[in-house]
Enzyme design. Sequence first.
Site, short mmCIF file in Angstrom:
data_model
loop_
_atom_site.label_atom_id
_atom_site.label_comp_id
_atom_site.label_asym_id
_atom_site.label_seq_id
_atom_site.Cartn_x
_atom_site.Cartn_y
_atom_site.Cartn_z
N ASP A 127 10.98 1.70 8.65
CA ASP A 127 10.50 0.62 7.30
C ASP A 127 9.58 1.01 6.57
O ASP A 127 8.70 0.70 5.21
CB ASP A 127 10.89 -0.04 7.44
CG ASP A 127 10.03 -0.89 8.29
OD1 ASP A 127 8.93 -0.13 8.98
OD2 ASP A 127 9.84 -2.29 8.51
N GLY A 128 8.44 2.04 6.73
CA GLY A 128 7.05 2.31 6.79
C GLY A 128 5.75 1.18 6.63
O GLY A 128 4.68 2.08 7.25
N ARG A 137 -14.80 -1.99 -7.10
CA ARG A 137 -14.59 -2.49 -8.83
C ARG A 137 -14.56 -3.37 -8.85
O ARG A 137 -14.48 -3.70 -10.10
CB ARG A 137 -13.90 -1.08 -9.40
CG ARG A 137 -14.23 0.44 -9.59
CD ARG A 137 -13.43 1.73 -10.10
NE ARG A 137 -12.50 1.79 -10.13
CZ ARG A 137 -11.47 2.67 -10.24
NH1 ARG A 137 -11.31 3.24 -10.84
NH2 ARG A 137 -10.53 3.04 -9.35
N GLN A 138 -13.74 -3.98 -8.27
CA GLN A 138 -13.35 -5.16 -8.36
C GLN A 138 -14.19 -6.42 -7.86
O GLN A 138 -14.27 -7.03 -6.48
CB GLN A 138 -11.81 -6.04 -8.27
CG GLN A 138 -10.54 -4.99 -8.66
CD GLN A 138 -9.74 -5.13 -8.65
OE1 GLN A 138 -9.20 -6.30 -8.85
NE2 GLN A 138 -8.71 -4.30 -7.96
N HIS A 180 -19.74 0.82 -5.20
CA HIS A 180 -19.72 1.13 -7.19
C HIS A 180 -20.60 -0.15 -7.83
O HIS A 180 -21.26 -0.03 -8.99
CB HIS A 180 -18.13 0.94 -7.54
CG HIS A 180 -18.01 0.23 -9.10
ND1 HIS A 180 -18.66 1.50 -9.79
CD2 HIS A 180 -17.84 -0.44 -9.75
CE1 HIS A 180 -18.05 1.22 -10.65
NE2 HIS A 180 -17.27 0.01 -10.99
N LYS A 233 -22.09 2.95 -24.34
CA LYS A 233 -20.55 3.14 -24.62
C LYS A 233 -19.80 1.45 -24.64
O LYS A 233 -20.54 0.71 -24.08
CB LYS A 233 -19.77 3.65 -23.60
CG LYS A 233 -19.69 3.37 -22.59
CD LYS A 233 -18.58 3.58 -21.78
CE LYS A 233 -18.79 3.25 -19.77
NZ LYS A 233 -17.62 2.47 -20.07
N ALA A 243 -12.01 9.93 -15.89
CA ALA A 243 -12.99 11.02 -16.73
C ALA A 243 -13.54 11.08 -17.63
O ALA A 243 -13.91 11.55 -19.15
CB ALA A 243 -13.29 12.51 -15.78
#
Length: 309
Positions: free
Chosen positions: A37-38, A96-97, A130, A192, A224
């Site tokens: 089942d993984g 990033r969060q 990050h 940006k 990118a």
Amino acid sequence: MRGFKIFSGSAHTLFSNELAEYLDISLSKATINRFSDGEINIQIGESVRGKDIFIIQPTCAPTNDNLMELLIMTDALKRSGANSINAVIPYFGYARQDRKAAPRVPISAKLVANLIEQSGIDRMITMDLHAGQIQGFFDIPVDNLYGSIVFADYLRQKPFKNPIIASPDIGGVARARYFADRMGMDLVIVDKKRERANESEVMNIIGDVSGKDVILVDDMIDTAGTMCKAADVLKSRGANSVMALGTHPVLSGPAIERIAKSSLDEVVVTNSIPLRLAHPKIKVLSVAPLFAEVIRRIYHNESVNSLFI
């Protein structure tokens, strides 16, 4: 003697083997399987009682599977009597969060930090988080290494005539400034406006790049889009050449295609995670020797900070 052992998850076995070679030891045995089942099943293949353990596992894609592998292996080692467990995570996923940037959103970096601590990990070694403040999410020691160490050595070999460092956005100014100071170069900034996640629009260049060899510096290259649009604008403002440095080559979605069609002359990354697809414009530098030296210093209670001086 106490002794130490190195185990590897399945995320980046080439990196693990290279690191072990620099330390002149063999990777310790662990069997990683999955039930039908993984679900992940891990069995440690040798005694670890009283040993200092280093687990090498970047939490790159598939992020959730690699993170669970790390946590389950940690639990197995902890229950086997290891003296200490150190997680070597060259790329820290979910970084990033790191704050509530909008209402009703998670701080996933803090959640992952909690999971890592609760699993029994005593120390984490990573590279170019990050956001540097993620170190404060942990109540265990976190060594955040700098990819600029290997980038600096590479750049010194390049025949630049008039090099200058550039930050691809306002948020990366501190990282680019550190690198510029280390290299003794000036700094320009690409301003940006980001409309939505993984999409960006370059607005302006703060500084003069006419006739310069521009070196864009960032912690990762994902789709990118930012790097490629920045390169186009820099070339339109008279830059002689544009090189991009990105510690973590996430390169998801159309990243490779964008790089191939962009104004970028070269993209330099590290092997912190596996490179999804090779391309003539992409140069990969190894950080395995750096991580190997950090592991050696931690085991012998030597200074890690002196690597950055």
